[in-house]
Design a protein around this motif. Structure first.
Motif, PDB file in Angstrom:
ATOM      1  N   ILE A   1       0.940  -1.239  -0.035  1.00 53.35           N
ATOM      2  CA  ILE A   1       0.082   0.051   0.160  1.00 53.35           C
ATOM      3  C   ILE A   1       0.745   1.246   0.079  1.00 53.35           C
ATOM      4  CG2 ILE A   1      -2.037   1.358   1.205  1.00 53.35           C
ATOM      5  CD1 ILE A   1      -2.598  -1.606   0.336  1.00 53.35           C
ATOM      6  N   ASP A   2       0.732   2.127  -0.844  1.00 50.09           N
ATOM      7  CA  ASP A   2       1.463   3.510  -1.221  1.00 50.09           C
ATOM      8  C   ASP A   2       1.259   4.439   0.324  1.00 50.09           C
ATOM      9  OD1 ASP A   2       2.121   2.779  -3.508  1.00 50.09           O
ATOM     10  OD2 ASP A   2       0.679   4.110  -4.332  1.00 50.09           O
ATOM     11  N   VAL A   3       2.498   4.798   0.778  1.00 47.22           N
ATOM     12  CA  VAL A   3       2.546   5.715   1.790  1.00 47.22           C
ATOM     13  C   VAL A   3       2.841   7.138   1.338  1.00 47.22           C
ATOM     14  CG1 VAL A   3       3.756   5.997   3.982  1.00 47.22           C
ATOM     15  CG2 VAL A   3       3.221   3.702   3.366  1.00 47.22           C
ATOM     16  N   ILE A   4       1.819   7.898   1.938  1.00 49.21           N
ATOM     17  CA  ILE A   4       1.880   9.212   1.837  1.00 49.21           C
ATOM     18  C   ILE A   4       2.581  10.167   3.085  1.00 49.21           C
ATOM     19  CG2 ILE A   4       0.079   9.454   0.041  1.00 49.21           C
ATOM     20  CD1 ILE A   4      -1.707  10.880   1.813  1.00 49.21           C
ATOM     21  N   ASN A   5       2.934  11.298   2.757  1.00 53.33           N
ATOM     22  CA  ASN A   5       3.417  12.227   4.039  1.00 53.33           C
ATOM     23  C   ASN A   5       2.066  12.789   4.644  1.00 53.33           C
ATOM     24  OD1 ASN A   5       4.700  13.669   5.917  1.00 53.33           O
ATOM     25  ND2 ASN A   5       6.238  14.163   4.404  1.00 53.33           N
ATOM     26  N   GLY A   6       1.752  12.483   5.857  1.00 57.78           N
ATOM     27  CA  GLY A   6       0.804  13.220   6.485  1.00 57.78           C
ATOM     28  C   GLY A   6       1.113  14.332   7.305  1.00 57.78           C
ATOM     29  N   ASP A   7       2.372  14.521   7.231  1.00 60.73           N
ATOM     30  CA  ASP A   7       2.880  15.633   8.112  1.00 60.73           C
ATOM     31  C   ASP A   7       2.876  16.863   7.396  1.00 60.73           C
ATOM     32  OD1 ASP A   7       3.324  14.186  10.515  1.00 60.73           O
ATOM     33  OD2 ASP A   7       5.388  13.438   9.575  1.00 60.73           O
ATOM     34  N   ASP A   8       2.824  16.868   6.059  1.00 59.49           N
ATOM     35  CA  ASP A   8       2.780  18.238   5.233  1.00 59.49           C
ATOM     36  C   ASP A   8       1.537  19.101   5.811  1.00 59.49           C
ATOM     37  OD1 ASP A   8       4.883  17.301   4.043  1.00 59.49           O
ATOM     38  OD2 ASP A   8       3.692  16.745   2.151  1.00 59.49           O
ATOM     39  N   HIS A   9       0.434  18.492   6.013  1.00 63.17           N
ATOM     40  CA  HIS A   9      -0.771  19.253   6.586  1.00 63.17           C
ATOM     41  C   HIS A   9      -1.595  18.323   7.120  1.00 63.17           C
ATOM     42  CE1 HIS A   9      -2.977  17.687   3.256  1.00 63.17           C
ATOM     43  NE2 HIS A   9      -2.333  18.191   2.296  1.00 63.17           N
ATOM     44  N   ASP A  10      -2.529  18.702   7.884  1.00 64.23           N
ATOM     45  CA  ASP A  10      -3.509  17.813   8.565  1.00 64.23           C
ATOM     46  C   ASP A  10      -4.960  17.634   7.703  1.00 64.23           C
ATOM     47  OD1 ASP A  10      -4.325  16.411  11.037  1.00 64.23           O
ATOM     48  OD2 ASP A  10      -5.720  17.754  11.356  1.00 64.23           O
ATOM     49  N   LEU A  11      -5.029  18.133   6.683  1.00 66.43           N
ATOM     50  CA  LEU A  11      -6.235  18.194   5.783  1.00 66.43           C
ATOM     51  C   LEU A  11      -6.496  16.761   4.987  1.00 66.43           C
ATOM     52  CD1 LEU A  11      -6.085  21.755   4.176  1.00 66.43           C
ATOM     53  CD2 LEU A  11      -7.401  20.983   6.373  1.00 66.43           C
ATOM     54  N   ARG A  12      -6.994  15.796   6.010  1.00 65.53           N
ATOM     55  CA  ARG A  12      -7.053  14.422   5.355  1.00 65.53           C
ATOM     56  C   ARG A  12      -8.102  14.060   4.292  1.00 65.53           C
ATOM     57  NH1 ARG A  12      -2.967  14.310   7.472  1.00 65.53           N
ATOM     58  NH2 ARG A  12      -2.531  14.426   5.415  1.00 65.53           N
ATOM     59  N   PHE A  13      -9.023  14.822   4.350  1.00 63.35           N
ATOM     60  CA  PHE A  13     -10.033  14.983   3.049  1.00 63.35           C
ATOM     61  C   PHE A  13      -9.297  15.268   1.607  1.00 63.35           C
ATOM     62  CE2 PHE A  13     -10.237  19.161   5.222  1.00 63.35           C
ATOM     63  CZ  PHE A  13     -10.084  19.860   4.188  1.00 63.35           C
ATOM     64  N   LEU A  14      -8.133  15.927   1.762  1.00 65.69           N
ATOM     65  CA  LEU A  14      -7.351  16.205   0.337  1.00 65.69           C
ATOM     66  C   LEU A  14      -6.635  15.007  -0.223  1.00 65.69           C
ATOM     67  CD1 LEU A  14      -6.101  20.005   1.077  1.00 65.69           C
ATOM     68  CD2 LEU A  14      -8.294  18.985  -0.326  1.00 65.69           C
ATOM     69  N   ASP A  15      -6.336  13.958   0.706  1.00 62.17           N
ATOM     70  CA  ASP A  15      -5.748  12.846   0.227  1.00 62.17           C
ATOM     71  C   ASP A  15      -6.458  11.884  -0.655  1.00 62.17           C
ATOM     72  OD1 ASP A  15      -3.780  13.479   2.422  1.00 62.17           O
ATOM     73  OD2 ASP A  15      -4.411  12.350   3.989  1.00 62.17           O
ATOM     74  N   ARG A  16      -5.498  11.281  -1.463  1.00 64.11           N
ATOM     75  CA  ARG A  16      -6.199  10.481  -2.483  1.00 64.11           C
ATOM     76  C   ARG A  16      -6.560   8.990  -1.656  1.00 64.11           C
ATOM     77  NH1 ARG A  16      -1.970   6.846  -4.327  1.00 64.11           N
ATOM     78  NH2 ARG A  16       0.022   7.551  -3.996  1.00 64.11           N
ATOM     79  N   LYS A  17      -7.447   8.434  -2.110  1.00 65.38           N
ATOM     80  CA  LYS A  17      -7.982   7.183  -1.399  1.00 65.38           C
ATOM     81  C   LYS A  17      -6.999   5.737  -1.689  1.00 65.38           C
ATOM     82  CE  LYS A  17     -11.486   9.643   0.302  1.00 65.38           C
ATOM     83  NZ  LYS A  17     -11.546   9.880   1.485  1.00 65.38           N
ATOM     84  N   GLY A  18      -7.295   5.085  -0.631  1.00 61.52           N
ATOM     85  CA  GLY A  18      -6.604   3.800  -0.815  1.00 61.52           C
ATOM     86  C   GLY A  18      -5.126   3.746  -0.438  1.00 61.52           C
ATOM     87  N   VAL A  19      -4.674   4.834   0.495  1.00 55.90           N
ATOM     88  CA  VAL A  19      -3.270   4.897   0.945  1.00 55.90           C
ATOM     89  C   VAL A  19      -3.118   4.817   2.545  1.00 55.90           C
ATOM     90  CG1 VAL A  19      -2.731   6.376  -1.128  1.00 55.90           C
ATOM     91  CG2 VAL A  19      -3.373   7.476   1.071  1.00 55.90           C
ATOM     92  N   ILE A  20      -1.778   4.602   2.848  1.00 58.30           N
ATOM     93  CA  ILE A  20      -1.397   5.013   4.183  1.00 58.30           C
ATOM     94  C   ILE A  20      -1.035   6.120   4.342  1.00 58.30           C
ATOM     95  CG2 ILE A  20       0.022   3.877   6.188  1.00 58.30           C
ATOM     96  CD1 ILE A  20      -2.071   1.688   4.981  1.00 58.30           C
ATOM     97  N   VAL A  21      -1.397   6.879   5.669  1.00 55.08           N
ATOM     98  CA  VAL A  21      -1.237   8.110   5.883  1.00 55.08           C
ATOM     99  C   VAL A  21       0.153   8.141   6.779  1.00 55.08           C
ATOM    100  CG1 VAL A  21      -1.692  10.453   6.742  1.00 55.08           C
ATOM    101  CG2 VAL A  21      -3.460   9.082   5.423  1.00 55.08           C
ATOM    102  N   GLY A  22       1.494   8.591   6.415  1.00 55.48           N
ATOM    103  CA  GLY A  22       2.450   8.115   7.253  1.00 55.48           C
ATOM    104  C   GLY A  22       2.608   9.381   8.285  1.00 55.48           C
ATOM    105  N   LEU A  23       2.656   9.209   9.249  1.00 53.32           N
ATOM    106  CA  LEU A  23       3.178  10.147  10.413  1.00 53.32           C
ATOM    107  C   LEU A  23       4.492   9.773  11.005  1.00 53.32           C
ATOM    108  CD1 LEU A  23      -0.673  10.474  11.601  1.00 53.32           C
ATOM    109  CD2 LEU A  23       0.510  12.022  10.018  1.00 53.32           C
TER     110      LEU A  23
END
Length: 284
Positions: free
Chosen positions: A230-252
């Protein structure tokens, strides 16, 4: 009977009062001086959202507290996140911040009518402020709690229904809350913990609910989960999780902010927390 999970009326006499008078009633309820208290605040991370056009209000209340049959963090027992909670770190651990979170929870549980009147006023102010600054308004009610706001109503509707112009989002460690938010059309991110069933995790991903994982060392490019990469995206750039693409891991990146945090750290291979993992951790 639940103190929180029910419909709450709004008193007409509260609606006629100015906000300053409402906050004086809040102070009287607490037996404290009438200082300027707020339900909504912000943090360094949510301020980052202004760079992408959103002004965010976040509510921080007391974490891991039982009130009758209700619990402000229902997933804590399985997740074992209490000892490592963000309220134990940085300015969150200060006495003023602790009291402010307790004051907000006390208002919700002891006078919900007053609570929802004040919250409504603050949300309207958030919308006006965002409009003046050219931002879109966003809101999180569970900054430090894990309540199911789809089951808490006032005047027969949820806060999401009362304020459709605000983009709502949140995190949860409770699968049923994730499902309820998803059905209600509210952006929700599931916070990973090690005892979560793999079928639950994969099922949430397949239904469009992303999963946030706290990594102790670095963020991997992908996370092995149930035999999938599962792709991991950088979740520390901002907190607006509704902007993230679906089906990913939000890495913190787990942040050790206090001496207590560092004292609780063990080593890279032996993590005693219920949710922090290394970048090579395999979820199966």
């Amino acid at each position: 009977m639940s103190v929180i999970y029910k419909d709450h009326p709004i008193r007409s006499d509260y609606q006629a009062l100015p906000l300053k008078a409402l906050k004086a009633l809040w102070a009287d309820l607490l037996g404290k001086a009438p200082i300027d208290r707020y339900l909504l605040s912000e943090s360094v991370k949510v301020i980052k959202g202004e760079k992408v056009g959103y002004l965010t209000g976040v509510q921080y209340m007391s974490a891991n507290v039982r009130i009758g049959k209700d619990h402000t963090c229902a997933g804590e027992k399985k997740a074992k996140c209490g000892t490592w909670c963000l309220v134990m770190s940085g300015h969150m651990a200060g006495q003023g911040a602790i009291e402010a979170r307790a004051d907000r929870l006390a208002l919700l549980t002891r006078n919900p009518s007053l609570y929802f009147e004040i919250l409504s006023r603050e949300l309207k102010a958030l919308e006006r402020r965002a409009d003046r600054k050219g931002f879109k308004p966003a809101g999180r009610l569970n900054g430090t709690t894990d309540l199911d706001w789809t089951r808490i109503t006032f005047e027969g509707r949820t806060i999401f229904d009362h304020f459709p112009g605000i983009t709502w989002y949140d995190y949860t460690k409770v699968p049923t809350i994730a499902e309820n938010y998803s059905r209600a059309g509210v952006s929700i991110t599931f916070s990973f913990y090690k005892k979560a069933a793999i079928d639950t995790l994969i099922g949430l991903l397949d239904r469009g609910v992303n999963i946030a994982i706290a990594y102790r060392d670095r963020l991997p490019i992908a996370q092995v989960m149930g035999g999938r990469m599962i792709d991991v995206i950088n979740g520390d750039d901002h907190d607006l999780r509704f902007l993230d693409r679906k089906g990913v891991i939000v890495g913190l990146k787990y942040k050790n902010q206090t001496m207590h945090d560092r004292a609780r750290e063990v080593n890279q291979s032996t993590d005693q927390s219920g949710f922090i993992v290394s970048s090579d951790y395999v979820i199966q």
